[in-house]
Design an enzyme around this catalytic site. Structure first.
Site, PDB file in Angstrom:
ATOM      1  N   SER A 180      44.953  42.186  36.572  1.00 37.08           N
ATOM      2  CA  SER A 180      45.281  43.211  35.606  1.00 37.08           C
ATOM      3  C   SER A 180      46.685  43.750  35.867  1.00 37.08           C
ATOM      4  CB  SER A 180      44.222  44.306  35.624  1.00 37.08           C
ATOM      5  OG  SER A 180      44.239  44.978  34.390  1.00 37.08           O
ATOM      6  N   ASP A 434      37.719  39.327  27.608  1.00 30.58           N
ATOM      7  CA  ASP A 434      38.530  40.402  28.192  1.00 30.58           C
ATOM      8  C   ASP A 434      39.558  40.876  27.175  1.00 30.58           C
ATOM      9  OD1 ASP A 434      40.049  42.106  29.744  1.00 30.58           O
ATOM     10  OD2 ASP A 434      41.091  40.489  30.802  1.00 30.58           O
ATOM     11  N   HIS A 459      37.170  40.188  32.382  1.00 34.09           N
ATOM     12  CA  HIS A 459      38.355  40.663  33.090  1.00 34.09           C
ATOM     13  C   HIS A 459      38.335  40.286  34.571  1.00 34.09           C
ATOM     14  CE1 HIS A 459      41.843  43.276  33.122  1.00 34.09           C
ATOM     15  NE2 HIS A 459      41.371  43.978  34.119  1.00 34.09           N
TER      16      HIS A 459
END
Length: 490
Positions: A180, A434, A459
């Protein structure tokens, strides 16, 4: 206990820490962007994970770009030499917007890669988060040293000096891993400091930062599917109709267990309520399949396959109660802002990293997750971009304007290259459910920079240890990553 601050932070806690069928769970240190009022949500670490590695500390400069400022702070890191053989590579796990843990270098996929390549593994906590807060408080003046550029220089300096302090072989190559926001850092450190890292694995990395990130809920809608979003859309329309009358607002207060009666005149509070109520759908898509998280199947079983004769709104209420675990839902915008304006290091908002991350979104990234798509099943503009802009102003001051934030986002994309960073030796894994994949690299950039798109995964899924339930594409993706690591280390 209905503590005001606790109720104000309910939305933060269940998006940051992940409300699930088992309650609030811990977070992966390898931070994932997810969402809360301001943007981030890291994948949940299994609640039974216990830190086994000791804390280590690195003397880091506070301001790398001011030679007259000699102040330093202690930056925390973990080191695992279980699989290391002299001359082997170093796999550096980068953390982002939250406290570190040793999960990924002891149990995650990185640990498996380390075993394969005889690598030393290290995990580095991001400045201003967890135990690496360098200033006495988190005032706006002190937050000036919190930026991705400072964080990247932290990484470069850490690599250079740790190579010497650990007497690592000059031929030992470093590989950066991140998920991320930390995934974006992994890509960017390869771009800006290619001499420091030989390659990077940038999982779920939103490198194309966005002022209004309305694609987020677009992907959530796609992940849930038409059968599921149809009753959601009906429930949203029913809620919107109830908002129009005093009797309807009273019904909402009761059905969704609001902490205080809904009067409907405070627009920012109504928008905060909307955001809180669509959280379960976003969590389901973003973290589908993660330990303890109510996923897509569970959400859709409630919303689409319920056969007890209830209305879509009643089913939405049922789903919300599963997430909230009996807590009343606070939607008081002013109380929320008050909590985020607390600059003390002991503030709950500071301790879980939300004041810091909010500053980064207002000052660098945007990432404002709106319902701005025209056909959004979650209510067109029920959560508009103006809601997030108002928060930036109300928390940090009037110097934050739509123009200044847009300019900051433009600068970030110009500096790092947006969707096309000028990098070699990077792999970008992304999962189809995601929502953050919409801001990542989905096609190969060159012969050594690969995009790995994994259907049916969420994710940062590639960062977790393999499970027997993993889809074949996820298993194949880890094999692809291992092959790329082999190439990076040649």
């Amino acid at each position: 206990m209905k503590s005001t601050i606790l109720n104000v932070l309910i939305i933060t806690l269940y998006t940051l820490y992940g409300y699930c069928s088992g309650g609030i769970v811990k977070q992966l240190p390898i931070n994932g962007i997810g969402f809360n009022n301001y943007g981030m949500l890291r994948p949940p670490v299994p609640d039974n994970h216990i830190q086994t590695l000791p804390d280590n500390w690195f003397d880091q400069r506070l301001d790398h770009f001011n030679t007259s400022d000699s102040r330093t702070f202690k930056q925390r890191y973990f080191i695992n030499d279980k699989y290391y053989k002299t001359g082997g590579p170093v796999f550096l796990v980068l953390d982002g917007e939250g406290e570190s843990s040793d999960y990924f270098i002891t149990k995650g996929a990185v640990a498996l890669y380390a075993q394969q390549f005889n690598a030393l593994t290290i995990e580095l906590e991001h400045r201003y988060y967890g135990h690496s807060v360098p200033t006495s408080d988190l005032s706006l003046d002190n937050l000036r040293y919190l930026s991705s550029e400072q964080a990247l220089k932290d990484i470069e300096q850490f690599i250079m000096k740790t190579t010497d302090s650990l007497s690592l072989a000059s031929t030992s190559k470093w590989i950066a891993f991140g998920g991320s926001y930390a995934g974006a850092l992994a890509a960017w450190v390869r771009e800006k400091y290619p001499q420091a890292v030989a390659g990077s694995v940038a999982s779920s990395a939103p490198v194309g930062v966005s002022y209004e990130f309305n694609q987020y809920f677009g992907v959530v809608s796609e992940a849930l599917g038409t059968i599921c979003t149809k009753p959601i859309r009906e429930a949203v329309h029913q809620l919107a109709d109830l908002l129009k009358t005093p009797e309807g607002r009273q019904s909402i207060s009761k059905q969704f267990n609001l902490c205080t009666p809904l009067n409907g005149t405070d627009q920012p509070s109504v928008q905060l309520m909307w955001f809180n109520l669509i959280v379960p759908f976003a969590v389901a898509a973003q973290h589908n399949g993660k330990p303890g998280v109510i996923g897509i199947q569970e959400v859709c079983e409630v919303m689409a396959y319920n056969k007890d004769g209830s209305t879509p709104l009643q089913r939405w209420s049922k789903l919300h109660k599963q997430f909230s675990k009996g807590q009343c839902l606070s939607y008081d915008y002013n109380e929320s802002v008050k909590a985020y304006r607390d600059i003390s290091k002991t503030s709950p908002v500071v301790q879980i990293g939300m004041r810091q991350w909010t500053y980064q979104t207002c000052n660098e990234f945007g990432f404002f997750q709106t319902t701005g798509l025209v056909d959004s099943p979650f209510g067109y503009r029920s959560v508009p971009v103006e809601y997030f802009l108002k928060q930036c102003v109300d928390i940090f001051g009037k110097q934050f304007t739509p123009q200044s934030i847009q300019k900051a986002v433009n600068r970030t994309n110009a500096y790092y290259g947006g969707f096309r960073p000028n990098v070699t030796n990077v792999v970008f894994p992304n999962g189809s459910t995601d929502p953050w994949h919409a801001l990542s690299v989905l096609k190969d950039l060159n012969n050594s920079t690969r995009a790995v798109y994994i259907h049916g995964t969420s994710h940062g899924s590639d960062l977790f240890p393999p499970q027997t339930t993993d889809p074949q594409e996820l298993t194949d993706a880890r094999k692809t990553i291992a092959k790329q690591l082999q190439l990076f280390l040649q």
